[in-house]
Scaffold this motif. Structure first.
Motif, PDB file in Angstrom:
ATOM      1  N   VAL A 150       0.887  -1.205   0.094  1.00  0.00           N
ATOM      2  CA  VAL A 150      -0.004  -0.039  -0.039  1.00  0.00           C
ATOM      3  C   VAL A 150       0.843   1.359  -0.081  1.00  0.00           C
ATOM      4  CG1 VAL A 150      -1.839   1.305   1.459  1.00  0.00           C
ATOM      5  CG2 VAL A 150      -1.887  -0.991   0.987  1.00  0.00           C
ATOM      6  N   LEU A 151       1.983   1.187   1.133  1.00  0.00           N
ATOM      7  CA  LEU A 151       2.466   2.381   1.015  1.00  0.00           C
ATOM      8  C   LEU A 151       3.610   2.542  -0.203  1.00  0.00           C
ATOM      9  CD1 LEU A 151       3.779   2.460   4.727  1.00  0.00           C
ATOM     10  CD2 LEU A 151       1.917   3.843   3.816  1.00  0.00           C
ATOM     11  N   ALA A 152       3.938   1.684  -0.839  1.00  0.00           N
ATOM     12  CA  ALA A 152       5.016   1.642  -1.934  1.00  0.00           C
ATOM     13  C   ALA A 152       3.999   2.514  -3.017  1.00  0.00           C
ATOM     14  CB  ALA A 152       5.209   0.223  -2.570  1.00  0.00           C
ATOM     15  N   PHE A 153       2.737   2.395  -3.130  1.00  0.00           N
ATOM     16  CA  PHE A 153       2.062   2.873  -4.098  1.00  0.00           C
ATOM     17  C   PHE A 153       1.393   4.185  -3.802  1.00  0.00           C
ATOM     18  CE2 PHE A 153       2.272  -1.275  -6.083  1.00  0.00           C
ATOM     19  CZ  PHE A 153       2.284  -0.933  -7.404  1.00  0.00           C
ATOM     20  N   VAL A 154       1.229   4.510  -2.544  1.00  0.00           N
ATOM     21  CA  VAL A 154       0.647   5.870  -2.373  1.00  0.00           C
ATOM     22  C   VAL A 154       1.567   6.822  -1.831  1.00  0.00           C
ATOM     23  CG1 VAL A 154      -1.485   4.902  -1.363  1.00  0.00           C
ATOM     24  CG2 VAL A 154       0.541   5.298   0.314  1.00  0.00           C
ATOM     25  N   MET A 155       2.770   6.284  -1.874  1.00  0.00           N
ATOM     26  CA  MET A 155       3.902   7.595  -1.589  1.00  0.00           C
ATOM     27  C   MET A 155       4.267   8.255  -2.871  1.00  0.00           C
ATOM     28  SD  MET A 155       4.253   7.339   1.603  1.00  0.00           S
ATOM     29  CE  MET A 155       6.102   7.772   2.136  1.00  0.00           C
ATOM     30  N   PRO A 156       4.620   9.409  -3.118  1.00  0.00           N
ATOM     31  CA  PRO A 156       4.630  10.437  -1.802  1.00  0.00           C
ATOM     32  C   PRO A 156       3.567  10.756  -1.323  1.00  0.00           C
ATOM     33  CG  PRO A 156       5.460  11.475  -3.705  1.00  0.00           C
ATOM     34  CD  PRO A 156       4.823   9.954  -4.268  1.00  0.00           C
ATOM     35  N   THR A 157       3.404  10.666  -0.038  1.00  0.00           N
ATOM     36  CA  THR A 157       2.314  11.543   0.612  1.00  0.00           C
ATOM     37  C   THR A 157       2.785  11.952   2.215  1.00  0.00           C
ATOM     38  OG1 THR A 157      -0.220  11.227   1.241  1.00  0.00           O
ATOM     39  CG2 THR A 157       1.064   9.200   1.317  1.00  0.00           C
ATOM     40  N   GLY A 158       2.160  12.571   2.596  1.00  0.00           N
ATOM     41  CA  GLY A 158       2.367  13.101   4.172  1.00  0.00           C
ATOM     42  C   GLY A 158       2.021  11.974   5.091  1.00  0.00           C
ATOM     43  N   PHE A 159       1.899  12.603   6.415  1.00  0.00           N
ATOM     44  CA  PHE A 159       1.848  11.812   7.378  1.00  0.00           C
ATOM     45  C   PHE A 159       0.075  11.415   7.491  1.00  0.00           C
ATOM     46  CE2 PHE A 159      -0.206  11.456  11.583  1.00  0.00           C
ATOM     47  CZ  PHE A 159       0.162  10.358  12.128  1.00  0.00           C
ATOM     48  N   TRP A 160      -0.669  12.226   7.190  1.00  0.00           N
ATOM     49  CA  TRP A 160      -2.209  12.253   7.096  1.00  0.00           C
ATOM     50  C   TRP A 160      -2.577  11.197   5.989  1.00  0.00           C
ATOM     51  CZ3 TRP A 160      -4.268  12.564  11.474  1.00  0.00           C
ATOM     52  CH2 TRP A 160      -3.523  13.612  12.441  1.00  0.00           C
ATOM     53  N   GLN A 162      -0.714   8.761   4.734  1.00  0.00           N
ATOM     54  CA  GLN A 162      -0.472   7.674   5.307  1.00  0.00           C
ATOM     55  C   GLN A 162      -1.280   6.981   6.330  1.00  0.00           C
ATOM     56  OE1 GLN A 162       4.115   7.334   6.394  1.00  0.00           O
ATOM     57  NE2 GLN A 162       4.428   9.222   4.983  1.00  0.00           N
ATOM     58  N   PHE A 163      -1.465   7.994   7.163  1.00  0.00           N
ATOM     59  CA  PHE A 163      -2.732   7.635   8.317  1.00  0.00           C
ATOM     60  C   PHE A 163      -3.868   7.087   7.520  1.00  0.00           C
ATOM     61  CE2 PHE A 163      -5.721   8.554  11.629  1.00  0.00           C
ATOM     62  CZ  PHE A 163      -5.304   7.740  12.540  1.00  0.00           C
ATOM     63  N   ALA A 164      -4.307   7.966   6.813  1.00  0.00           N
ATOM     64  CA  ALA A 164      -5.490   7.335   5.884  1.00  0.00           C
ATOM     65  C   ALA A 164      -5.374   5.951   5.273  1.00  0.00           C
ATOM     66  CB  ALA A 164      -6.006   8.345   4.823  1.00  0.00           C
ATOM     67  N   ALA A 165      -4.309   5.806   4.697  1.00  0.00           N
ATOM     68  CA  ALA A 165      -3.777   4.518   4.362  1.00  0.00           C
ATOM     69  C   ALA A 165      -3.952   3.227   4.967  1.00  0.00           C
ATOM     70  CB  ALA A 165      -2.791   4.454   3.367  1.00  0.00           C
ATOM     71  N   PHE A 166      -3.516   3.686   6.505  1.00  0.00           N
ATOM     72  CA  PHE A 166      -3.421   2.709   7.562  1.00  0.00           C
ATOM     73  C   PHE A 166      -4.723   2.231   7.878  1.00  0.00           C
ATOM     74  CE2 PHE A 166      -3.710   2.470  12.191  1.00  0.00           C
ATOM     75  CZ  PHE A 166      -3.056   1.258  12.438  1.00  0.00           C
ATOM     76  N   LEU A 167      -5.808   3.334   8.061  1.00  0.00           N
ATOM     77  CA  LEU A 167      -6.857   3.248   8.552  1.00  0.00           C
ATOM     78  C   LEU A 167      -7.696   2.499   7.660  1.00  0.00           C
ATOM     79  CD1 LEU A 167      -8.105   6.612  10.078  1.00  0.00           C
ATOM     80  CD2 LEU A 167      -7.338   4.870  11.323  1.00  0.00           C
ATOM     81  N   TRP A 168      -7.693   2.612   6.198  1.00  0.00           N
ATOM     82  CA  TRP A 168      -8.608   2.120   5.258  1.00  0.00           C
ATOM     83  C   TRP A 168      -7.961   0.532   5.127  1.00  0.00           C
ATOM     84  CZ3 TRP A 168     -12.929   3.116   3.227  1.00  0.00           C
ATOM     85  CH2 TRP A 168     -13.230   4.243   3.233  1.00  0.00           C
ATOM     86  N   PHE A 169      -6.904   0.273   5.364  1.00  0.00           N
ATOM     87  CA  PHE A 169      -6.252  -0.917   5.209  1.00  0.00           C
ATOM     88  C   PHE A 169      -6.784  -1.881   6.480  1.00  0.00           C
ATOM     89  CE2 PHE A 169      -3.161  -4.260   6.532  1.00  0.00           C
ATOM     90  CZ  PHE A 169      -3.105  -5.013   5.334  1.00  0.00           C
ATOM     91  N   ARG A 170      -6.575  -1.069   7.407  1.00  0.00           N
ATOM     92  CA  ARG A 170      -7.061  -2.072   8.778  1.00  0.00           C
ATOM     93  C   ARG A 170      -8.663  -2.351   8.595  1.00  0.00           C
ATOM     94  NH1 ARG A 170      -4.962  -5.219  10.165  1.00  0.00           N
ATOM     95  NH2 ARG A 170      -6.039  -5.510  12.257  1.00  0.00           N
ATOM     96  N   LEU A 171      -9.314  -1.401   8.253  1.00  0.00           N
ATOM     97  CA  LEU A 171     -10.833  -1.379   7.867  1.00  0.00           C
ATOM     98  C   LEU A 171     -11.206  -2.834   7.073  1.00  0.00           C
ATOM     99  CD1 LEU A 171     -13.827  -0.558   8.119  1.00  0.00           C
ATOM    100  CD2 LEU A 171     -13.474   0.759   6.250  1.00  0.00           C
ATOM    101  N   PHE A 172     -10.364  -2.942   5.771  1.00  0.00           N
ATOM    102  CA  PHE A 172     -10.595  -3.866   4.945  1.00  0.00           C
ATOM    103  C   PHE A 172     -10.095  -5.244   5.354  1.00  0.00           C
ATOM    104  CE2 PHE A 172     -10.616  -0.401   1.344  1.00  0.00           C
ATOM    105  CZ  PHE A 172     -12.013  -0.572   1.437  1.00  0.00           C
ATOM    106  N   ASP A 173      -8.906  -5.119   6.388  1.00  0.00           N
ATOM    107  CA  ASP A 173      -8.539  -6.432   6.948  1.00  0.00           C
ATOM    108  C   ASP A 173      -9.491  -6.860   7.815  1.00  0.00           C
ATOM    109  OD1 ASP A 173      -6.602  -8.447   6.818  1.00  0.00           O
ATOM    110  OD2 ASP A 173      -5.571  -7.431   8.637  1.00  0.00           O
TER     111      ASP A 173
END
Length: 188
Positions: free
Chosen positions: A119-129, A131-142
């Protein structure tokens, strides 16, 4: 024949068993994790030993390790790291599942780590927020396991490398859903 003297009770889940016996490890210990390299990897270098939400802790470890490793790596190197991590995960998760007597124990978090790296390899470059959104979406789907994640989670589990593939694959689908959300968000 037990590895312990008669009458003594062991609290260590990593005990010696006779041929043909199986044990179900309900909560792995640091001793179990360090007993084999596959366990160390599958348990996310210790992040899977968290008593509370090990999958979330493993994903946080994946996030932190991505940020730290990215200081020394070119972004294109991540695809090789992810492919290698996936292949190592097939072996490590299958071996650890066999030793634990559970096909996809919650403490096995290598699948979350590798999928979140993707996920991070494809959403970067992005700031903290971002990355945090990616974290939340990934945990939701998982955690929610929308179709077809729940299907793969149920049907691909089992012994051997096929079971290791099942452990790793459902998190890749959660990563795909997360990337789909980001692609839709960025298209507007």
């Amino acid at each position: 024949m037990s590895a312990y003297p008669p009458g003594s009770a062991s609290t260590d889940p990593a005990m010696t068993l006779e041929a043909g016996q199986t044990a179900k490890i309900l909560r792995p210990t640091a001793r179990f994790m360090l007993s084999h390299p596959a366990h160390f990897i599958a348990l996310g270098f210790g992040s899977g030993l968290s008593p509370v939400m090990p999958g979330t802790v493993g994903t946080l470890y994946g996030w932190l390790s991505f940020v730290v490793i990215s200081l020394w790596m070119q972004p294109s190197a991540w695809l090789w790291i992810i492919v290698g991590g996936f292949l190592i995960g097939l072996w490590a998760c299958a071996r650890t599942a066999r030793a634990m007597g559970v096909h996809d124990h919650g403490s096995m978090v290598w699948d979350e780590i590798v999928a979140f790296w993707l996920v991070l390899a494809f959403v970067m470059p992005t700031g903290f927020w971002g990355q945090f959104a990616a974290f939340l979406w990934f945990r939701l789907f998982d955690m929610a396991k929308p179709a077809p994640i729940a299907y793969y989670d149920r049907t691909l589990k089992g012994p051997g490398l096929r079971g290791g593939f099942g452990v790793m694959f459902d998190d890749l689908v959660a990563a795909f859903y997360t990337l789909l959300v980001f692609a839709l968000w960025r298209s507007f």
